[in-house]
Design a protein around this motif. Structure first.
Motif, short mmCIF file in Angstrom:
data_model
loop_
_atom_site.label_atom_id
_atom_site.label_comp_id
_atom_site.label_asym_id
_atom_site.label_seq_id
_atom_site.Cartn_x
_atom_site.Cartn_y
_atom_site.Cartn_z
N TYR A 7 0.87 -1.12 0.07
CA TYR A 7 0.45 -0.47 0.08
C TYR A 7 0.60 1.31 -0.38
O TYR A 7 1.04 2.56 -0.72
N GLN A 8 1.71 1.32 0.22
CA GLN A 8 2.92 2.28 0.70
C GLN A 8 4.04 2.29 -0.20
O GLN A 8 3.84 3.73 -0.96
N GLN A 10 2.39 1.19 -2.84
CA GLN A 10 1.46 2.39 -4.16
C GLN A 10 1.14 3.29 -3.84
O GLN A 10 1.14 4.40 -4.91
N LEU A 11 1.18 3.93 -2.49
CA LEU A 11 1.22 5.48 -2.62
C LEU A 11 2.50 6.25 -2.82
O LEU A 11 1.82 7.37 -2.82
N GLU A 22 2.20 6.69 -6.29
CA GLU A 22 0.99 7.59 -6.96
C GLU A 22 1.04 9.16 -6.37
O GLU A 22 1.03 9.93 -7.09
N SER A 23 1.88 9.48 -5.44
CA SER A 23 2.30 10.54 -4.91
C SER A 23 3.46 11.59 -6.08
O SER A 23 3.21 13.09 -6.02
#
Length: 99
Positions: free
Chosen positions: A62-63, A65-66, A69-70
């Motif tokens: 999750y991190q 992917q975050l 995206e950021s």
């Protein structure tokens, strides 16, 4: 359909006698290692760090992917994004400790 064979290349003519002496000298120097640069041996430091000096940074999917995206939203690399967040925060914390 027949296969055409390439014409054989003509051999280069042997060099003149003066050139043969020069070639012989160069071959002798090559055989003696005269072509190689001199190497100065430096004693190894046993306390020197080994391998790359990077820091492992662990995160879950999750991190990851975050972060991806950021970085895309900011149009920066993930490395630059992390550096822009981490270093100012660490400097702020150090300033707070030193007050």
């Amino acid at each position: 359909m027949a296969i055409k064979k390439r014409e054989a290349r003509t051999a280069t003519p042997p060099p003149a006698t003066n050139d043969q002496d020069a070639v012989a000298r160069k071959a002798e120097e090559f055989g003696k290692g005269g072509y190689a640069p001199e190497v100065v041996e430096v004693p190894l430091n046993p306390s020197a760090p080994v391998g790359p000096q990077g820091i492992l940074f662990r995160f879950n999917d999750y991190q990851k992917q975050l972060l991806k995206e950021s970085a895309e939203a900011d149009r920066r690399s993930q490395q630059k994004l992390l550096e822009s967040i981490i270093w100012p925060e660490l400097e702020r914390r150090k300033a707070e400790r030193n007050q």
